[in-house]
Design a protein around this motif. Structure first.
Motif, PDB file in Angstrom:
ATOM      1  N   GLN A 229       0.958  -1.116   0.242  1.00  0.00           N
ATOM      2  CA  GLN A 229      -0.526  -0.148  -0.370  1.00  0.00           C
ATOM      3  C   GLN A 229       1.035   1.010   0.346  1.00  0.00           C
ATOM      4  O   GLN A 229       0.585   1.737  -0.630  1.00  0.00           O
ATOM      5  CB  GLN A 229      -0.997   0.114   0.754  1.00  0.00           C
ATOM      6  CG  GLN A 229      -2.156  -0.881   1.595  1.00  0.00           C
ATOM      7  CD  GLN A 229      -2.476  -1.208   2.772  1.00  0.00           C
ATOM      8  OE1 GLN A 229      -2.415  -0.589   3.694  1.00  0.00           O
ATOM      9  NE2 GLN A 229      -2.686  -2.280   2.626  1.00  0.00           N
ATOM     10  N   LYS A 375      -6.015  -6.675   2.150  1.00  0.00           N
ATOM     11  CA  LYS A 375      -5.564  -6.974   0.943  1.00  0.00           C
ATOM     12  C   LYS A 375      -6.745  -6.097   0.295  1.00  0.00           C
ATOM     13  O   LYS A 375      -5.725  -6.220  -0.743  1.00  0.00           O
ATOM     14  CB  LYS A 375      -6.182  -8.576   0.818  1.00  0.00           C
ATOM     15  CG  LYS A 375      -5.710  -9.921   2.116  1.00  0.00           C
ATOM     16  CD  LYS A 375      -5.991 -11.110   1.977  1.00  0.00           C
ATOM     17  CE  LYS A 375      -5.509 -11.952   1.921  1.00  0.00           C
ATOM     18  NZ  LYS A 375      -5.195 -13.131   2.448  1.00  0.00           N
ATOM     19  N   ILE A 376      -8.026  -6.175   0.734  1.00  0.00           N
ATOM     20  CA  ILE A 376      -8.833  -5.135  -0.493  1.00  0.00           C
ATOM     21  C   ILE A 376      -7.977  -3.905  -1.040  1.00  0.00           C
ATOM     22  O   ILE A 376      -8.027  -3.325  -1.751  1.00  0.00           O
ATOM     23  CB  ILE A 376     -10.048  -5.255   0.800  1.00  0.00           C
ATOM     24  CG1 ILE A 376     -10.517  -6.073   0.056  1.00  0.00           C
ATOM     25  CG2 ILE A 376     -10.731  -3.881  -0.613  1.00  0.00           C
ATOM     26  CD1 ILE A 376     -10.774  -7.312  -1.356  1.00  0.00           C
ATOM     27  N   THR A 378      -5.334  -2.891  -0.602  1.00  0.00           N
ATOM     28  CA  THR A 378      -4.194  -2.956  -1.525  1.00  0.00           C
ATOM     29  C   THR A 378      -4.479  -2.838  -2.718  1.00  0.00           C
ATOM     30  O   THR A 378      -4.028  -2.506  -3.748  1.00  0.00           O
ATOM     31  CB  THR A 378      -3.319  -4.045  -1.164  1.00  0.00           C
ATOM     32  OG1 THR A 378      -2.395  -4.184   0.711  1.00  0.00           O
ATOM     33  CG2 THR A 378      -1.831  -3.995  -1.886  1.00  0.00           C
ATOM     34  N   ILE A 379      -5.368  -3.704  -3.374  1.00  0.00           N
ATOM     35  CA  ILE A 379      -5.558  -4.278  -4.353  1.00  0.00           C
ATOM     36  C   ILE A 379      -6.463  -2.216  -4.580  1.00  0.00           C
ATOM     37  O   ILE A 379      -6.470  -1.786  -5.941  1.00  0.00           O
ATOM     38  CB  ILE A 379      -6.894  -4.825  -4.103  1.00  0.00           C
ATOM     39  CG1 ILE A 379      -6.902  -5.592  -4.489  1.00  0.00           C
ATOM     40  CG2 ILE A 379      -7.280  -4.938  -6.154  1.00  0.00           C
ATOM     41  CD1 ILE A 379      -7.787  -7.326  -4.158  1.00  0.00           C
TER      42      ILE A 379
END
Length: 438
Positions: A229, A375-376, A378-379
């Motif tokens: 991130q 995780k989300i 980061t996307i």
């Protein structure tokens, strides 16, 4: 906030002092630091995994769990610092193939060697800092960074300009100042934490025999996405440095000025992001999700109001702030200096606009890390910076379009998209947690 600003203040001092020597030297520091900032983002981003885990353990009153996180996190930070240093040495020759001004590259190479090595004590320091932050003891890292900055200023003055019998070393002197100050910063926080009663249980009976694969895996699983991130955001600002270098040494020097000033205000929001991470982690440990949401939104609102103030400062003083970095009485470089100030003034106006979105996105990101949701986000950061922001910077940043201003319009677009998407994610998650707990 002061602890986070301390990291940027080292760069701020280096830039001001080096800027007195000329625009080529300032551009060289910018180019050299662009490599270091990418590596630093990975190291600092990874180390943030320590804080929410320690904060959660602190909320549960579980000292052994916090101790295991601290010990494992510190080992990982040490290894990571060494790996990042070696990585920079390996990719350093890329400078010759990036269409950067030759005089800038020649100055940047030796500067980079020393500053890259300073990453090792810096990343290890981050391990101590994030651990102390997780226990809500943020003042000790602040003390360490204040001492480091005092040492950096003194060494810069002596070694850059050759005062009191010391050799005049130019930007190499600035690199030495940075390296020594970071070593002292690490030694100081280690001695300070070890001597405090609150921290003593965490320093007792350490042994490599107690290292567990499961704990290492947990920190890596949380730390790696957090590192990505921060990497995605820092990398787009680094790309702005390189794109500016293609335009010439003066646009690159101007970009460095605007970037350095923006980094100072960003670190205030970053400090609040750490606060959000700690407090959200505490409430997650207590499973009090309504209070978690209330605390997080309080921090978001505080960030919003502070960033409005910074935006106004940049808009009102956009012509005056860049002059801090150059010597207006240097007749030899006067034309270059005036061009640098003119470009930087325009960039600060764009920076004024994205102060709010930049501050909010990092504050929300901190709250999400406190929830251990990585995780989300980061996307989301990849989409915002590299699918939205970078293409705009690349196409609008060409010399025949908007030049330096076009590059920063891309940054504005990426930061705004990130802020909106991350807020939606946090709002959705916290409402879901509250409904599940009823």
């Amino acid at each position: 906030m002061l602890g986070m600003i301390g990291h940027t203040l080292v760069s701020f001092i280096d830039n001001i002092m080096v800027g007195q020597m000329g625009t080529a030297e300032l551009a060289a520091v910018s180019l050299g630091n662009s490599f270091v900032f990418i590596a630093m983002s990975l190291g600092i981003g990874f180390s943030t995994a320590i804080t929410p885990l320690v904060a959660e353990a602190d909320g549960e009153k579980n000292i052994e769990k916090g101790k295991q996180t601290f010990n494992h996190g510190l080992i990982l930070c040490t290894v990571l610092g060494i790996v990042l240093f070696l990585m920079i040495l390996a990719i350093k020759p890329l400078m010759y193939h990036m269409s950067q001004p030759e005089e800038v590259v020649a100055l940047a190479i030796p500067y980079l060697d020393l500053v890259a090595f300073s990453l090792i004590p810096l990343i290890i320091f981050q391990g101590f800092k994030q651990f102390a932050d997780g226990l809500s003891q943020t003042k000790y890292a602040m003390y360490a960074t204040i001492i480091a900055n005092v040492i950096n200023v003194v060494l810069n003055y002596l070694l850059i300009f050759g005062k009191f019998g010391f050799p005049e070393m130019g930007i190499i002197g600035a690199a030495i100042g940075t390296l020594v100050s970071r070593i002292v910063m690490l030694g100081y926080i280690w001695l300070l934490l070890k001597s405090k009663t609150k921290f003593k249980p965490y320093f007792e009976r350490f042994s490599f025999k107690n290292i567990k694969k499961s704990i290492l895996k947990k920190i890596i699983n949380l730390g790696f996405p957090s590192a990505l991130q921060m990497f995605f955001e820092v990398a787009i600002f680094t790309a702005a440095i390189w794109l500016s270098g293609v335009l010439g040494k003066n646009p690159q020097a101007a970009n460095q000025i605007a970037l350095n000033l923006s980094s100072m205000t960003f670190m205030v929001a970053m400090g609040l992001s750490v606060t959000a991470m700690i407090r959200v982690g505490n409430q997650k440990g207590l499973k009090n999700f309504k209070e978690l949401r209330r605390i997080a939104f309080s921090i978001f609102i505080l960030t919003f109001f502070l960033d409005i103030i910074f935006a106004l400062v940049f808009m009102i003083f956009n012509q005056e702030l860049p002059r801090i970095y150059v010597d207006e009485y240097d007749l030899v470089n006067q034309i270059d200096n005036l061009e640098v100030v003119s470009i930087a003034a325009k960039l600060l106006l764009v920076s004024a606009v994205f102060q709010i979105s930049d501050g909010l996105q990092v504050a929300v990101l901190g709250a999400l890390r406190g929830l251990q949701d990585v995780k989300i986000p980061t996307i989301i950061t990849f989409i915002a910076y590299w699918l939205i922001g970078f293409p705009i910077s690349y196409f609008l940043g060409k010399e025949d379009v908007y030049g330096s201003v076009g590059i920063w319009l891309g940054l504005l677009a990426g930061l705004t998209a990130s802020g909106i998407l991350l807020y939606i994610r946090f709002n959705y998650l916290t409402k879901k947690l509250i409904n599940q707990s009823i």
